[in-house]
Motif scaffolding. Structure first.
Motif, mmCIF file in Angstrom:
data_model
loop_
_atom_site.group_PDB
_atom_site.id
_atom_site.type_symbol
_atom_site.label_atom_id
_atom_site.label_comp_id
_atom_site.label_asym_id
_atom_site.label_seq_id
_atom_site.Cartn_x
_atom_site.Cartn_y
_atom_site.Cartn_z
ATOM 1 N N MET A 73 -5.075 18.952 -18.392
ATOM 2 C CA MET A 73 -4.182 17.771 -18.675
ATOM 3 C C MET A 73 -4.702 17.006 -19.721
ATOM 4 O O MET A 73 -6.001 16.556 -19.545
ATOM 5 C CB MET A 73 -3.658 16.999 -17.429
ATOM 6 C CG MET A 73 -2.928 18.094 -16.461
ATOM 7 S SD MET A 73 -2.550 16.842 -15.069
ATOM 8 C CE MET A 73 -2.309 18.032 -13.677
ATOM 9 N N GLU A 128 -0.640 12.355 -20.332
ATOM 10 C CA GLU A 128 0.343 13.227 -19.675
ATOM 11 C C GLU A 128 0.865 12.522 -18.413
ATOM 12 O O GLU A 128 0.240 12.299 -17.492
ATOM 13 C CB GLU A 128 -0.237 14.500 -19.694
ATOM 14 C CG GLU A 128 0.506 15.423 -19.200
ATOM 15 C CD GLU A 128 0.023 16.874 -19.080
ATOM 16 O OE1 GLU A 128 0.427 17.655 -18.353
ATOM 17 O OE2 GLU A 128 -0.966 17.190 -19.937
ATOM 18 N N THR A 129 2.383 12.598 -18.318
ATOM 19 C CA THR A 129 2.677 12.428 -17.115
ATOM 20 C C THR A 129 2.652 13.665 -15.939
ATOM 21 O O THR A 129 3.052 14.650 -16.398
ATOM 22 C CB THR A 129 4.123 12.033 -17.220
ATOM 23 O OG1 THR A 129 4.549 10.913 -18.301
ATOM 24 C CG2 THR A 129 5.081 11.806 -15.987
ATOM 25 N N GLN A 139 0.220 9.037 -14.615
ATOM 26 C CA GLN A 139 -0.140 9.444 -15.821
ATOM 27 C C GLN A 139 -1.442 9.726 -15.883
ATOM 28 O O GLN A 139 -2.401 8.734 -15.212
ATOM 29 C CB GLN A 139 0.321 8.599 -17.064
ATOM 30 C CG GLN A 139 1.629 8.444 -17.236
ATOM 31 C CD GLN A 139 2.046 7.916 -18.746
ATOM 32 O OE1 GLN A 139 1.398 6.695 -19.104
ATOM 33 N NE2 GLN A 139 3.183 8.165 -19.226
#
Length: 152
Positions: A30, A34-35, A106
């Motif tokens: 990730m 990033e959510t 996040q």
């Protein structure tokens, strides 16, 4: 941003954690910012949260509450998802992002596949900060600069 169940399941899985109980782990790499997932559950008043406390009498400091800025509380024990298993760390790789009364988790830095997702709970107590109070909320994150408690 609302994530579909498919997007969430592509990104994470829940399993036993070395930090505490269950934990949430990255199923893929990730990027920072990033959510990952929304922290959801029943939205209740603080008075209702106090009345429901503790979720588990054997472990009274463990709850699935997330307090919102307006004083309401999300109780992820009721209607929650995998986000309720994200553990605390004094050196977290995630951060809660509040958007119009909703909490999105996040990434705050790149996260690698298999890494446990964590955020700093920053718990607040009305009681004076004592060694006994800190011990009630002991941290098990293992970070080099662990402050020893989940309290802010």
């Amino acid at each position: 941003m609302v994530l579909s169940l498919e997007q969430i399941m592509d990104a994470i899985w829940v399993q036993s954690s070395e930090v505490h109980g269950k934990g949430v782990f990255a199923a893929r790499h990730m990027a920072a910012g990033e959510t990952v997932i929304e922290y959801v559950g029943e939205i209740i008043t603080m008075a209702e949260a106090i009345a429901r406390h503790p979720h588990d009498p054997k472990d009274p400091q463990h709850t699935f509450y997330f307090q919102l800025d307006d004083g309401r509380v999300i109780d992820a024990l009721h209607g929650g998802n995998a986000s309720k298993w994200i553990n605390h760390s004094c050196r977290p790789n995630c951060v809660p992002d509040v958007v119009k009364g909703r909490i999105f988790i996040q990434t705050r830095r790149p996260v690698f596949r298999g890494e446990e997702l964590t955020f700093d709970y920053g718990l607040v107590s009305d009681e004076p900060m004592t060694a006994a109070l800190k011990a009630q909320y002991a941290c098990r994150c293992g970070a080099k600069k662990c402050r020893g408690t989940m309290l802010a």
